[in-house]
Motif scaffolding. Structure first.
Motif, mmCIF file in Angstrom:
data_model
loop_
_atom_site.group_PDB
_atom_site.id
_atom_site.type_symbol
_atom_site.label_atom_id
_atom_site.label_comp_id
_atom_site.label_asym_id
_atom_site.label_seq_id
_atom_site.Cartn_x
_atom_site.Cartn_y
_atom_site.Cartn_z
ATOM 1 N N GLU A 266 0.826 -1.206 0.000
ATOM 2 C CA GLU A 266 0.000 0.000 0.000
ATOM 3 C C GLU A 266 0.862 1.258 0.000
ATOM 4 O O GLU A 266 0.554 2.247 -0.681
ATOM 5 C CB GLU A 266 -0.950 -0.008 1.200
ATOM 6 N N ALA A 267 1.955 1.207 0.756
ATOM 7 C CA ALA A 267 2.863 2.360 0.789
ATOM 8 C C ALA A 267 3.521 2.562 -0.573
ATOM 9 O O ALA A 267 3.719 3.696 -1.032
ATOM 10 C CB ALA A 267 3.928 2.154 1.863
ATOM 11 N N LEU A 268 3.853 1.448 -1.246
ATOM 12 C CA LEU A 268 4.454 1.548 -2.572
ATOM 13 C C LEU A 268 3.458 2.133 -3.563
ATOM 14 O O LEU A 268 3.815 2.964 -4.410
ATOM 15 C CB LEU A 268 4.913 0.168 -3.042
ATOM 16 N N LYS A 269 2.183 1.717 -3.458
ATOM 17 C CA LYS A 269 1.158 2.274 -4.338
ATOM 18 C C LYS A 269 1.027 3.775 -4.150
ATOM 19 O O LYS A 269 0.858 4.529 -5.118
ATOM 20 C CB LYS A 269 -0.186 1.591 -4.076
ATOM 21 N N THR A 270 1.099 4.222 -2.908
ATOM 22 C CA THR A 270 1.027 5.665 -2.622
ATOM 23 C C THR A 270 2.199 6.395 -3.273
ATOM 24 O O THR A 270 2.028 7.471 -3.872
ATOM 25 C CB THR A 270 1.034 5.909 -1.108
ATOM 26 N N GLN A 271 3.391 5.805 -3.154
ATOM 27 C CA GLN A 271 4.567 6.419 -3.774
ATOM 28 C C GLN A 271 4.418 6.487 -5.290
ATOM 29 O O GLN A 271 4.762 7.493 -5.917
ATOM 30 C CB GLN A 271 5.823 5.623 -3.412
ATOM 31 N N VAL A 272 3.903 5.411 -5.860
ATOM 32 C CA VAL A 272 3.714 5.367 -7.317
ATOM 33 C C VAL A 272 2.712 6.427 -7.756
ATOM 34 O O VAL A 272 2.923 7.133 -8.751
ATOM 35 C CB VAL A 272 3.254 3.965 -7.764
ATOM 36 N N ARG A 273 1.600 6.551 -7.007
ATOM 37 C CA ARG A 273 0.582 7.544 -7.341
ATOM 38 C C ARG A 273 1.186 8.947 -7.305
ATOM 39 O O ARG A 273 0.967 9.757 -8.221
ATOM 40 C CB ARG A 273 -0.586 7.451 -6.356
ATOM 41 N N GLU A 274 1.946 9.248 -6.263
ATOM 42 C CA GLU A 274 2.547 10.583 -6.128
ATOM 43 C C GLU A 274 3.547 10.847 -7.255
ATOM 44 O O GLU A 274 3.609 11.953 -7.798
ATOM 45 C CB GLU A 274 3.235 10.690 -4.768
ATOM 46 N N ARG A 275 4.316 9.802 -7.618
ATOM 47 C CA ARG A 275 5.291 9.987 -8.690
ATOM 48 C C ARG A 275 4.595 10.219 -10.023
ATOM 49 O O ARG A 275 4.999 11.093 -10.813
ATOM 50 C CB ARG A 275 6.198 8.758 -8.790
ATOM 51 N N LEU A 276 3.553 9.450 -10.291
ATOM 52 C CA LEU A 276 2.818 9.621 -11.544
ATOM 53 C C LEU A 276 2.189 11.008 -11.617
ATOM 54 O O LEU A 276 2.245 11.671 -12.663
ATOM 55 C CB LEU A 276 1.731 8.545 -11.668
ATOM 56 N N GLU A 277 1.582 11.443 -10.508
ATOM 57 C CA GLU A 277 0.954 12.764 -10.506
ATOM 58 C C GLU A 277 1.996 13.852 -10.735
ATOM 59 O O GLU A 277 1.733 14.830 -11.441
ATOM 60 C CB GLU A 277 0.228 12.979 -9.178
ATOM 61 N N SER A 278 3.177 13.668 -10.147
ATOM 62 C CA SER A 278 4.246 14.641 -10.359
ATOM 63 C C SER A 278 4.677 14.665 -11.825
ATOM 64 O O SER A 278 4.880 15.736 -12.414
ATOM 65 C CB SER A 278 5.442 14.297 -9.464
ATOM 66 N N GLU A 279 4.800 13.482 -12.429
ATOM 67 C CA GLU A 279 5.177 13.405 -13.849
ATOM 68 C C GLU A 279 4.106 14.016 -14.737
ATOM 69 O O GLU A 279 4.415 14.764 -15.674
ATOM 70 C CB GLU A 279 5.415 11.946 -14.236
ATOM 71 N N TYR A 280 2.846 13.708 -14.459
ATOM 72 C CA TYR A 280 1.753 14.268 -15.255
ATOM 73 C C TYR A 280 1.699 15.792 -15.112
ATOM 74 O O TYR A 280 1.493 16.510 -16.095
ATOM 75 C CB TYR A 280 0.420 13.660 -14.826
ATOM 76 N N ASN A 281 1.878 16.265 -13.880
ATOM 77 C CA ASN A 281 1.841 17.712 -13.652
ATOM 78 C C ASN A 281 2.985 18.405 -14.387
ATOM 79 O O ASN A 281 2.803 19.476 -14.972
ATOM 80 C CB ASN A 281 1.930 18.025 -12.158
ATOM 81 N N GLY A 282 4.176 17.783 -14.346
ATOM 82 C CA GLY A 282 5.314 18.365 -15.045
ATOM 83 C C GLY A 282 5.094 18.412 -16.545
ATOM 84 O O GLY A 282 5.390 19.422 -17.198
ATOM 85 N N ALA A 283 4.549 17.325 -17.085
ATOM 86 C CA ALA A 283 4.271 17.285 -18.524
ATOM 87 C C ALA A 283 3.186 18.294 -18.894
ATOM 88 O O ALA A 283 3.292 18.999 -19.907
ATOM 89 C CB ALA A 283 3.851 15.886 -18.945
ATOM 90 N N GLY A 284 2.144 18.367 -18.068
ATOM 91 C CA GLY A 284 1.070 19.322 -18.334
ATOM 92 C C GLY A 284 1.564 20.750 -18.283
ATOM 93 O O GLY A 284 1.152 21.600 -19.083
ATOM 94 N N ARG A 285 2.463 21.020 -17.334
ATOM 95 C CA ARG A 285 3.010 22.376 -17.238
ATOM 96 C C ARG A 285 3.857 22.701 -18.463
ATOM 97 O O ARG A 285 3.818 23.836 -18.978
ATOM 98 C CB ARG A 285 3.870 22.514 -15.985
ATOM 99 N N ALA A 286 4.638 21.722 -18.949
ATOM 100 C CA ALA A 286 5.467 21.956 -20.132
ATOM 101 C C ALA A 286 4.617 22.313 -21.346
ATOM 102 O O ALA A 286 4.948 23.222 -22.116
ATOM 103 C CB ALA A 286 6.320 20.717 -20.420
ATOM 104 N N VAL A 287 3.512 21.604 -21.508
ATOM 105 C CA VAL A 287 2.610 21.889 -22.637
ATOM 106 C C VAL A 287 1.966 23.266 -22.454
ATOM 107 O O VAL A 287 1.856 24.044 -23.411
ATOM 108 C CB VAL A 287 1.529 20.795 -22.746
#
Length: 444
Positions: A266-287
């Motif tokens: 469960e802790a790993l899933k939380t880390q994965v979710r946070e990392r994905l959201e960070s990646e998506y946010n970074g990509a969205g900001r770049a666009v």
């Protein structure tokens, strides 16, 4: 001293500066008198050397200093009064090259001034920010990828042939011209076929082998091989295959989580979710940033200093040439043609660079010392074992610091504009965001 304007055309400026002989002589005399109390010469007490003697010995050198100081002072005074900001270092030339002591000094100064940048009403700038939610499917896909990276290898059924991606455990001995060479032998070596960790051609020849099989593998060392005595030589490796193992992805469970530093799944899933959201946010900001720059490019028009545009176009051409010719590491490649496309891109870059700089200055945007230090440390990590040398180099090199600071400043200015622009969010799929990101590669 007399300053006469000789050119005022668009952003181009030209001036004639005349320094009279009397002005220069007075400046030299002032320097001599200032230094006189500390000078001691044979036959004279300290501070009592006659000015005439000092002028004879030190006058020529001080005349040069006086000239430079007077020219620099005249230029600084002119720029302060006019408000001009030269786009590049002013071109300063002495026109009476046959000058001799007692003559006036005539100097020409030429430069391009930075333009007046118009204000922009950010509230009229419309930008769409793409948003992707980290859903369960994306999290599961990432977990499966992590499990694949943490794969184990298990023995294949006896008699099975090794496939690409399998691990073979081997003993080997290499020979060149029938003689063994240093570093060419090992026992119980685990080699993953297709990993390209051995000499080109070695792994391919082991595809299809079985456990307990012996095989000679013939390869040729690359011409640029690090060991010069082996470079370009043919080698024969006697290989004994001790085991053939197939990859088995790790189970997605608490044990996998612990391998990646999490307490449980469960802790790993939380880390994965946070990392994905960070990646998506970074990509969205770049666009969104690209869209913002496009809108700013269309919103304003002003004259650009040709020297800046030419320098930027040349740099773009040089950078792209090296990207297309990665085998050329140095710069002894002759002239590189600057095309219309390079110039078009240079115009956009210079224009947006000047605009963002002006916006940042008016908004009092600053890059803090801690932000700059963190950015330097982040870049230093790209040079394992040489982090300290890189950090010290940047600290001592203002140009290197500026290269690291510039993108931080730009991003802070962009964030400032985002707060005042009309920004709307649009939820899209991961694939749609990826497509938008891929389109960014064609522009700045």
């Amino acid at each position: 001293m007399q300053v006469t304007e000789t050119l005022n055309d668009g952003l181009k400026r030209g001036y004639q500066i005349t320094l009279t002989a009397s002005e220069l002589d007075e400046k030299v005399l002032g320097k001599l008198k200032e230094a006189q109390p500390e000078i001691q010469m044979k036959g004279f007490r300290k501070g009592k050397v006659p000015i005439a003697l000092l002028r004879k010995q030190f006058g020529p050198r001080l005349m040069g200093e006086a000239m430079q100081e007077s020219i620099d002072g005249a230029l600084s005074e002119h720029l302060e009064k006019s408000g001009d900001r030269p786009a590049m270092q002013p071109d300063v030339k002495m026109t009476n090259e046959d000058w001799k002591e007692g003559d006036d000094v005539e100097v020409t100064v030429a430069y391009e001034t930075l333009p007046e940048v118009p204000d922009v009403d950010f509230s009229k700038i419309k930008v769409e920010r793409l948003v992707v939610e980290a859903d369960e499917a994306g999290i599961q896909e990432t977990l499966e990828s992590l499990a694949g990276s943490a794969q184990n290898f298990e023995d294949r059924r006896k008699g099975s042939k090794a496939k690409d991606g399998d691990q073979v455990v081997i003993d080997f001995t290499g020979r060149v011209d029938g003689e063994e060479f240093e570093g060419g032998a090992a026992e119980d070596y685990p080699l993953v076929l297709g990993s390209n960790s051995f000499i080109p051609g070695f792994e391919e020849q082991l595809v299809g082998v079985k456990a307990e099989e012996e095989k000679d593998v013939t390869v040729t060392f690359p011409e640029d091989y690090q060991a010069e005595h082996l470079a370009g030589k043919e080698a024969v490796f006697s290989v004994t295959v001790k085991a053939v193992k197939e990859p088995k992805p790790a189970e997605i469970d608490d044990e996998l989580a612990k391998k990646y530093g999490a307490d449980d799944l469960e802790a790993l899933k939380t880390q994965v979710r946070e990392r994905l959201e960070s990646e998506y946010n970074g990509a969205g900001r770049a666009v969104a940033k690209r869209a913002l720059l496009d809108e700013l490019d269309k919103a304003v028009e002003f004259d650009l200093p040709p020297s800046l545009v030419d320098a930027e176009a040349s740099q773009i051409a040089h950078q792209l040439w090296h990207e297309d010719n990665p085998e050329h590491q140095g710069h002894n490649h002759g002239d590189i043609e600057v095309t219309d496309e390079h110039k078009k891109l240079a115009v956009r870059r210079v224009k947006l660079g000047l605009l963002l700089a002006e916006i940042g200055q008016k908004a009092e945007v600053k890059v803090t010392d801690s932000e700059l230090t963190q950015a330097i440390l982040n870049q230093a990590r790209q040079y394992p074992g040489q982090e300290r040398q890189f950090f010290e180099y940047v600290q001592q090199n203002s140009g290197a610091r500026q290269q690291i600071q510039a993108p931080i400043f730009e991003d802070k200015v962009v964030d400032h504009i985002f707060t005042e622009a009309d920004v709307t969010e649009k939820t899209v799929t991961k694939e749609e965001l990826q497509t938008a990101v891929e389109k960014l590669d064609d522009d700045i």
